[in-house]
Design an enzyme around this catalytic site. Structure first.
Site, PDB file in Angstrom:
ATOM      1  CG  HIS A 115      14.891  16.655  18.283  1.00 51.73           C
ATOM      2  ND1 HIS A 115      14.194  17.533  19.078  1.00 51.73           N
ATOM      3  CD2 HIS A 115      13.986  15.735  17.858  1.00 51.73           C
ATOM      4  CE1 HIS A 115      12.916  17.153  19.156  1.00 51.73           C
ATOM      5  NE2 HIS A 115      12.772  16.067  18.411  1.00 51.73           N
ATOM      6  CG  ASP A 170      12.595  12.189  19.150  1.00 51.10           C
ATOM      7  OD1 ASP A 170      13.823  12.187  18.899  1.00 51.10           O
ATOM      8  OD2 ASP A 170      12.058  12.991  19.928  1.00 51.10           O
ATOM      9  CD  GLU A 171       8.973  15.358  18.788  1.00 49.38           C
ATOM     10  OE1 GLU A 171       7.870  15.594  19.287  1.00 49.38           O
ATOM     11  OE2 GLU A 171      10.033  15.863  19.224  1.00 49.38           O
ATOM     12  CB  ALA A 172      13.183  12.736  11.789  1.00 49.09           C
ATOM     13  CG  HIS A 173       7.980  16.281  12.371  1.00 49.45           C
ATOM     14  ND1 HIS A 173       7.538  14.979  12.469  1.00 49.45           N
ATOM     15  CD2 HIS A 173       7.700  16.863  13.582  1.00 49.45           C
ATOM     16  CE1 HIS A 173       7.024  14.766  13.684  1.00 49.45           C
ATOM     17  NE2 HIS A 173       7.113  15.892  14.361  1.00 49.45           N
TER      18      HIS A 173
END
Length: 535
Positions: free
Chosen positions: A281, A344-347
Site C-alpha cells: 500500500h 496488510d495485503e503485502a502480496h
C-alpha cells in the site's frame, strides 16, 4: 449573552438568577401544574452498565438553570471546557443562557463534578436526574465527558439542533452507574483513497464521540495518496498527495492542520492513531521517490482501487532511513502512544522479506516511544512488548490463527472483523455505494456478535477492544460516509462499551430506532434500514 461575573468578584445568588432571567426575556417557565413529557432513558446507546428509573421524578432544564462545575485545580480547565461544550450546544437549541460557574449551593441545578471516587475508573461516571436537579460525577474529566454524552441522549433529540427549538427539556427521573467493558473503542477513517478536509474529519469526530468511542484511527498513506506532511521527504505531499481515487484532486494535512485535528479529537476525548501502511500500500511514496523502488524507477501515481501490487524495497537501507524519518515526524505530530505501521495485503513483498521487514519497522516505531500497532499479518513476526494486532478476518481459519499468534506473544488484539465491522460494506445488494468482498453487512450483522467469543480459543484478556473501519474507495464525500457509518457505527460502539450481558439485538434495535430523530436534528445522512422502527 451578558457576562454574569468577572473572575474573583462576589456575586449574590439573586444576582445570578436575575442575570439569567434578563438574558431570556421572552422565555417563561411552564406553569407549576404543567407536567412536561420526559424522554425515555431506556433508549441510550451504548446501554449503561446499570440504570434505574425514579418513578414520579424528572428534571427539566429551565431558563434560569445554572451549570455548576466541581473539579480539582489540576482538572479545572478540562472540566470547564466540557461544560462549555455542552452549554454552547444547548444555548443554540434552547435559547437559555445556561451560565457555567463553580457549584453554588442552593442555586446550581445541573452539576458536573470530576471529583468522584477513583473506583469509578478513568471513563466511568454516575448520573442522577430527579426533581432537585441533575448531577454527573466522575473521577476524571474523561469520565465526565462520557457522562455528558449520556446527558445529551437523555434530553429530547431536538436539543442537538443547530437552531432554537421549543421546549420543554425534560428528562425522566433516573440513576445511572456506567463504565466501559473494553478500553479500546475506535473508528478508522481512510483519508487516503479519498481525501477528507479538516472540517469533514471534525464532523466525523462530533458524531462518533456521541457514542463513547475513544480512538480515531486515521489511515494516512496508501497507494492512492499520502496525506500527512513530512518535512524531510516533502514530495510525499507536494506530489504523492496530489490525486485520489478516480483521478480527482487529492490533498494533505499540513502540520498545523494535523495539529488542529489532534486538538479537536482531544477535546472529544479521542486519541488519534496515525497509520502509515507498509510495506505494501505504498505506491504514493514509491511514485514520489524513485530511490525507494528496488529498480530506482518511480511508478506513476495510482488512482484505481486494486490492492497488493506495491512494496517498499526491503533490502535497501534507504527504506529504513525513510521510515525512520517518517515515523519520527509523525510521532512528533501525535501525542498518542500508538503508531500503526499497517502490514496488510503485502502480496508483492516476498514472504521472507516481510518477516525481515516488520521487526525492523517495528523497532523504528518503538524508538519514538510509541507502541506498535498493525493489521493481523504482523503476528507472523516477533512483536515488541505492548504491541496491538488488528484482526480484520472474515471468520477464516488463517485470520483467527493470526489473532491467536498475537495473543501468544502477549500482544493485544483489536477486533475489526471485515464481515461485521467494516462500515464500507454494502448493507444489501441495493446499497448505492460501498463494497461487498467481505459480504453484505446489515445493521443486525454489524451488531449481533460478541468480541470475546468470535475467535475460538482467544481469551478475552487478550482483547483490547473493537474498531469500526470505513474505507473510502467508493466514498468521495461526507454524505456517503455518514450513510455507510450510520446506523451501524453505534452498534460497534455498544459492543465495545456495554457489558456482554447487555447485548441483545431485539432490545438494541428498539433503542436504535429512537436515535433517528436525533440524527435528523444533527442533519446526519443516515441509512433508514427497513428492519428498524425509526421514530
Amino acid at each position: 449573552m451578558r457576562r454574569l461575573a468577572r473572575p474573583g468578584r462576589k456575586v449574590s445568588l439573586a444576582g445570578l438568577l436575575t442575570a439569567a432571567l434578563l438574558a431570556t426575556p421572552l422565555l417563561v417557565p411552564a406553569p407549576a401544574t404543567a407536567q412536561p413529557q420526559a424522554t425515555t432513558p431506556s433508549a441510550l446507546i451504548p446501554k449503561p452498565t446499570s440504570q434505574r428509573a425514579l418513578p414520579g421524578q424528572s428534571f427539566t432544564l429551565q431558563p434560569w438553570t445554572i451549570v455548576g462545575v466541581d473539579s480539582d485545580v489540576s482538572e479545572r480547565r478540562a472540566a470547564k471546557k466540557i461544560a462549555d461544550q455542552l452549554t454552547t450546544q444547548l444555548r443554540r437549541s434552547t435559547g437559555y443562557p445556561l451560565p457555567v460557574t463553580p457549584v453554588l449551593p442552593g442555586l446550581t441545578t445541573l452539576k458536573l463534578s470530576s471529583k468522584g471516587p477513583a473506583s469509578l475508573g478513568a471513563e466511568g461516571y454516575q448520573l442522577r436526574a430527579d426533581r432537585s436537579g441533575l448531577s454527573i460525577t466522575a473521577a476524571t474529566p474523561e469520565g465526565l465527558f462520557r457522562g455528558v454524552s449520556t446527558l445529551r441522549q437523555l434530553l429530547p433529540a431536538k436539543a442537538d439542533a443547530a437552531t432554537r427549538q421549543a421546549g420543554p427539556w425534560t428528562i425522566a427521573g433516573t440513576t445511572i452507574a456506567d463504565s466501559p467493558r473494553f478500553g479500546y473503542r475506535g473508528a478508522m477513517l481512510d483519508v487516503s483513497r479519498h481525501f477528507f478536509s479538516v472540517a469533514e474529519v471534525k464532523r466525523y469526530i462530533d458524531l462518533i464521540s456521541l457514542y463513547k468511542l475513544n480512538k480515531l484511527h486515521l489511515h494516512l498513506a496508501d497507494d492512492q495518496g499520502w496525506r500527512i506532511q513530512v518535512d524531510s521527504w516533502p514530495r510525499l505531499t507536494t506530489y504523492g498527495a496530489s490525486l485520489e481515487v478516480g483521478g480527482t484532486p487529492g490533498g494533505s494535512y499540513s502540520k498545523a492542520e494535523f495539529a488542529e485535528i489532534i486538538r479537536y479529537a482531544a477535546d472529544h476525548y479521542l486519541t488519534v492513531i496515525p497509520e502509515i501502511d507498509t510495506p505494501g500500500h505504498t505506491n504514493a511514496a514509491l511514485a514520489s521517490y524513485a530511490e525507494l523502488n528496488c529498480d530506482n524507477v518511480a511508478p506513476p501515481l495510482y488512482t484505481g482501487t486494486e490492492v497488493g501490487f506495491s512494496s517498499l524495497c526491503v533490502g535497501k537501507e534507504v527504506t529504513y532511513d525513510f521510515l525512520g524519518d517518517v515515523f519520527r515526524e509523525v510521532a512528533e505530530q501525535n501525542p498518542g502512544d500508538i503508531l500503526h505501521l499497517g502490514g496488510d495485503e503485502a502480496h508483492s513483498t516476498p514472504h521472507s522479506d516481510y518477516l525481515t521487514f516488520v521487526p525492523k519497522a517495528a523497532a523504528l516505531v518503538t524508538q519514538q516511544n510509541k507502541r506498535v500497532m498493525g493489521w493481523q499479518e504482523i503476528a507472523e513476526t516477533p512483536l515488541p512488548a505492548g504491541s496491538i494486532a488488528q484482526y480484520w478476518g472474515t471468520d477464516d481459519a488463517r485470520s483467527q490463527e493470526l489473532a491467536r499468534k498475537a495473543a501468544a506473544q502477549n500482544a493485544k488484539v483489536v477486533m475489526s472483523p471485515a464481515n461485521r465491522a467494516y462500515l464500507d460494506m454494502k448493507y444489501d445488494e441495493s446499497t448505492p455505494y460501498g463494497q461487498d468482498w467481505a459480504g453484505l453487512v446489515s445493521v443486525q450483522t454489524a451488531y449481533d456478535w460478541n468480541p470475546s467469543t468470535l475467535i475460538p480459543n482467544l481469551p478475552e484478556s487478550a482483547i483490547a477492544g473493537v474498531e469500526a473501519p470505513i474505507w473510502t474507495e467508493t466514498l468521495d464525500d461526507l454524505d456517503k460516509l455518514e450513510y455507510m457509518a450510520f446506523p451501524r457505527l453505534p452498534g460497534i460502539a455498544e459492543l465495545g462499551w456495554s457489558q456482554a450481558s447487555a447485548l441483545d439485538w431485539t432490545a438494541y434495535k428498539d433503542r436504535l430506532g429512537a436515535q433517528g430523530s436525533r440524527w435528523d436534528a444533527l442533519s446526519v445522512n443516515f441509512y433508514r434500514a427497513p428492519e428498524i422502527n425509526w421514530r
